[in-house]
Design a protein around this motif. Structure first.
Motif, PDB file in Angstrom:
ATOM      1  N   LEU A  97       1.198  -1.334   0.216  1.00 17.53           N
ATOM      2  CA  LEU A  97      -0.310  -0.051   0.282  1.00 17.53           C
ATOM      3  C   LEU A  97       1.173   1.493   0.062  1.00 17.53           C
ATOM      4  O   LEU A  97       2.158   0.984   0.368  1.00 17.53           O
ATOM      5  N   GLU A  98       0.369   2.591  -0.300  1.00 13.22           N
ATOM      6  CA  GLU A  98       1.136   3.475  -0.083  1.00 13.22           C
ATOM      7  C   GLU A  98       1.507   4.471   1.221  1.00 13.22           C
ATOM      8  O   GLU A  98       0.879   3.469   2.971  1.00 13.22           O
ATOM      9  N   GLN A  99       2.632   5.130   1.267  1.00 11.87           N
ATOM     10  CA  GLN A  99       2.996   5.015   2.528  1.00 11.87           C
ATOM     11  C   GLN A  99       2.027   6.188   3.726  1.00 11.87           C
ATOM     12  O   GLN A  99       2.094   5.650   4.648  1.00 11.87           O
ATOM     13  N   PHE A 100       1.440   6.559   3.145  1.00 11.90           N
ATOM     14  CA  PHE A 100       0.727   7.282   4.412  1.00 11.90           C
ATOM     15  C   PHE A 100      -0.944   6.882   4.584  1.00 11.90           C
ATOM     16  O   PHE A 100      -1.636   7.011   5.443  1.00 11.90           O
ATOM     17  N   HIS A 101      -0.972   5.234   4.378  1.00  9.51           N
ATOM     18  CA  HIS A 101      -2.062   4.320   4.544  1.00  9.51           C
ATOM     19  C   HIS A 101      -1.477   4.121   6.098  1.00  9.51           C
ATOM     20  O   HIS A 101      -0.026   3.979   6.381  1.00  9.51           O
ATOM     21  N   THR A 102      -2.714   3.682   6.821  1.00  2.98           N
ATOM     22  CA  THR A 102      -2.090   3.219   8.035  1.00  2.98           C
ATOM     23  C   THR A 102      -2.119   2.022   8.752  1.00  2.98           C
ATOM     24  O   THR A 102      -2.335   1.358   7.854  1.00  2.98           O
ATOM     25  N   VAL A 103      -1.665   1.002   9.463  1.00  4.65           N
ATOM     26  CA  VAL A 103      -1.665   0.302  10.019  1.00  4.65           C
ATOM     27  C   VAL A 103      -2.486  -0.594   9.610  1.00  4.65           C
ATOM     28  O   VAL A 103      -3.290  -1.774   9.331  1.00  4.65           O
ATOM     29  N   PHE A 104      -3.649   0.882  10.653  1.00  2.00           N
ATOM     30  CA  PHE A 104      -5.585  -0.498  10.297  1.00  2.00           C
ATOM     31  C   PHE A 104      -5.824  -0.060   9.109  1.00  2.00           C
ATOM     32  O   PHE A 104      -6.843  -1.354   9.038  1.00  2.00           O
ATOM     33  N   GLN A 105      -5.653   0.506   8.379  1.00  5.06           N
ATOM     34  CA  GLN A 105      -5.615   0.826   7.156  1.00  5.06           C
ATOM     35  C   GLN A 105      -5.468  -0.880   6.486  1.00  5.06           C
ATOM     36  O   GLN A 105      -6.454  -1.982   5.155  1.00  5.06           O
ATOM     37  N   ALA A 106      -4.141  -1.080   6.727  1.00  3.70           N
ATOM     38  CA  ALA A 106      -3.894  -2.242   5.611  1.00  3.70           C
ATOM     39  C   ALA A 106      -4.885  -3.827   6.680  1.00  3.70           C
ATOM     40  O   ALA A 106      -4.740  -4.306   5.927  1.00  3.70           O
ATOM     41  N   GLU A 107      -4.992  -3.852   8.057  1.00 10.37           N
ATOM     42  CA  GLU A 107      -5.477  -4.507   8.815  1.00 10.37           C
ATOM     43  C   GLU A 107      -6.866  -4.968   7.875  1.00 10.37           C
ATOM     44  O   GLU A 107      -7.450  -6.339   7.204  1.00 10.37           O
ATOM     45  N   LEU A 108      -7.307  -3.749   8.317  1.00 13.45           N
ATOM     46  CA  LEU A 108      -8.590  -4.094   7.436  1.00 13.45           C
ATOM     47  C   LEU A 108      -9.278  -3.912   5.881  1.00 13.45           C
ATOM     48  O   LEU A 108      -9.553  -4.938   4.902  1.00 13.45           O
ATOM     49  N   ILE A 155     -17.045 -23.901   3.407  1.00 13.14           N
ATOM     50  CA  ILE A 155     -17.488 -23.176   5.048  1.00 13.14           C
ATOM     51  C   ILE A 155     -15.990 -22.272   4.627  1.00 13.14           C
ATOM     52  O   ILE A 155     -15.239 -23.043   4.810  1.00 13.14           O
ATOM     53  N   THR A 156     -16.154 -21.359   5.928  1.00 17.28           N
ATOM     54  CA  THR A 156     -14.707 -21.099   5.716  1.00 17.28           C
ATOM     55  C   THR A 156     -14.288 -20.014   7.188  1.00 17.28           C
ATOM     56  O   THR A 156     -15.337 -19.855   7.949  1.00 17.28           O
ATOM     57  N   LYS A 157     -13.626 -20.280   7.957  1.00 11.69           N
ATOM     58  CA  LYS A 157     -13.012 -19.136   8.765  1.00 11.69           C
ATOM     59  C   LYS A 157     -11.882 -18.216   8.488  1.00 11.69           C
ATOM     60  O   LYS A 157     -11.149 -19.102   7.815  1.00 11.69           O
ATOM     61  N   ILE A 158     -12.200 -17.261   8.667  1.00  9.82           N
ATOM     62  CA  ILE A 158     -11.223 -15.854   8.573  1.00  9.82           C
ATOM     63  C   ILE A 158     -10.293 -15.637   9.806  1.00  9.82           C
ATOM     64  O   ILE A 158     -11.289 -14.966  11.134  1.00  9.82           O
ATOM     65  N   TRP A 159      -9.451 -15.641  10.550  1.00 10.07           N
ATOM     66  CA  TRP A 159      -8.567 -15.421  11.754  1.00 10.07           C
ATOM     67  C   TRP A 159      -7.875 -13.992  11.151  1.00 10.07           C
ATOM     68  O   TRP A 159      -7.468 -13.739  10.708  1.00 10.07           O
ATOM     69  N   THR A 160      -7.980 -13.230  12.292  1.00  9.64           N
ATOM     70  CA  THR A 160      -7.538 -11.544  12.273  1.00  9.64           C
ATOM     71  C   THR A 160      -7.007 -11.100  12.934  1.00  9.64           C
ATOM     72  O   THR A 160      -7.610 -11.430  14.197  1.00  9.64           O
ATOM     73  N   GLU A 161      -6.307 -10.348  13.201  1.00 10.49           N
ATOM     74  CA  GLU A 161      -6.030  -9.798  14.815  1.00 10.49           C
ATOM     75  C   GLU A 161      -6.304  -8.115  14.153  1.00 10.49           C
ATOM     76  O   GLU A 161      -5.882  -7.135  15.478  1.00 10.49           O
ATOM     77  N   ALA A 162      -7.361  -7.307  13.256  1.00  9.20           N
ATOM     78  CA  ALA A 162      -7.929  -6.373  12.567  1.00  9.20           C
ATOM     79  C   ALA A 162      -8.307  -5.922  14.142  1.00  9.20           C
ATOM     80  O   ALA A 162      -8.238  -4.139  13.798  1.00  9.20           O
TER      81      ALA A 162
END
Length: 186
Positions: A149-160, A176-183
């Motif tokens: 991503l661009e440098q101006f993006h935040t870590v939260f935007q990257a997680e999302l 059926i799927t499962k999604i594991w995230t730390e967002a």
């Protein structure tokens, strides 16, 4: 060049200096090829270029708050350093460049059944910002996706962004799927 040192002088821009920022007008006319009678404010709107004195104030606030870590009161608004991310200086390689198979453990807690399991991540370092997901089926990597991503993006935007792409991909199939995230970690 015009904004050099704006953090020192731009927070107290005088009306006289605002008029001097009409140097921008020459360049706006050159960019747009419009008539010389076109108002400067219209040229700024058309090109999407901010008036020079406002850009200088924006730059001054940004540098004072993010780099110098100063609290700024400007035109009734308060800008706090704690509201902005600080750069991480300990990493020498961007996380999106790691081989993803070595980053995720597929041992017991995640190897539950035959479901497609997505793991998402986003990160930001001095080198850049990125996000990714990978999916495992029966403990075997089935899918992988990553994006810088661009440098101006935040870590939260990257997680999302990683989570969003995993959801889009998961919704394309009927399994059926499962999604594991730390967002949404606090």
């Amino acid at each position: 060049m015009l904004l050099y040192g704006a953090s020192a002088w731009a927070l107290s821009v005088s009306p006289r200096l605002k008029k001097k920022s009409l140097i921008q007008r020459f360049f706006l006319l050159y960019i747009t090829y419009y008539y010389r009678t076109t108002p400067t404010s219209a040229l700024q709107d058309i090109t999407g270029i901010m008036p020079l004195h406002l850009k200088a104030q924006q730059e001054a606030i940004f540098v004072n708050v993010t780099c110098l870590r100063k609290e700024i009161e400007f035109e009734g608004l308060s800008y706090q350093p704690r509201d902005y991310e600080e750069k991480i200086k300990s990493l020498t390689i961007h996380l999106s460049l790691f081989n993803i198979i070595n980053q995720i453990s597929t041992t017991e807690p995640y190897k539950e059944d035959n479901r497609l399991m997505f793991f998402t991540d986003g990160s930001k370092t001095e080198i850049g910002t990125g996000c990714s997901y990978c999916a495992f089926e029966n403990g075997i990597k089935a899918l992988e996706w990553k994006r810088k991503l661009e440098q101006f993006h935040t870590v939260f935007q990257a997680e999302l962004m990683g989570l969003k792409e995993a959801i889009i991909r998961a919704s394309q199939g009927n399994e059926i799927t499962k999604i594991w995230t730390e967002a949404f970690r606090v």
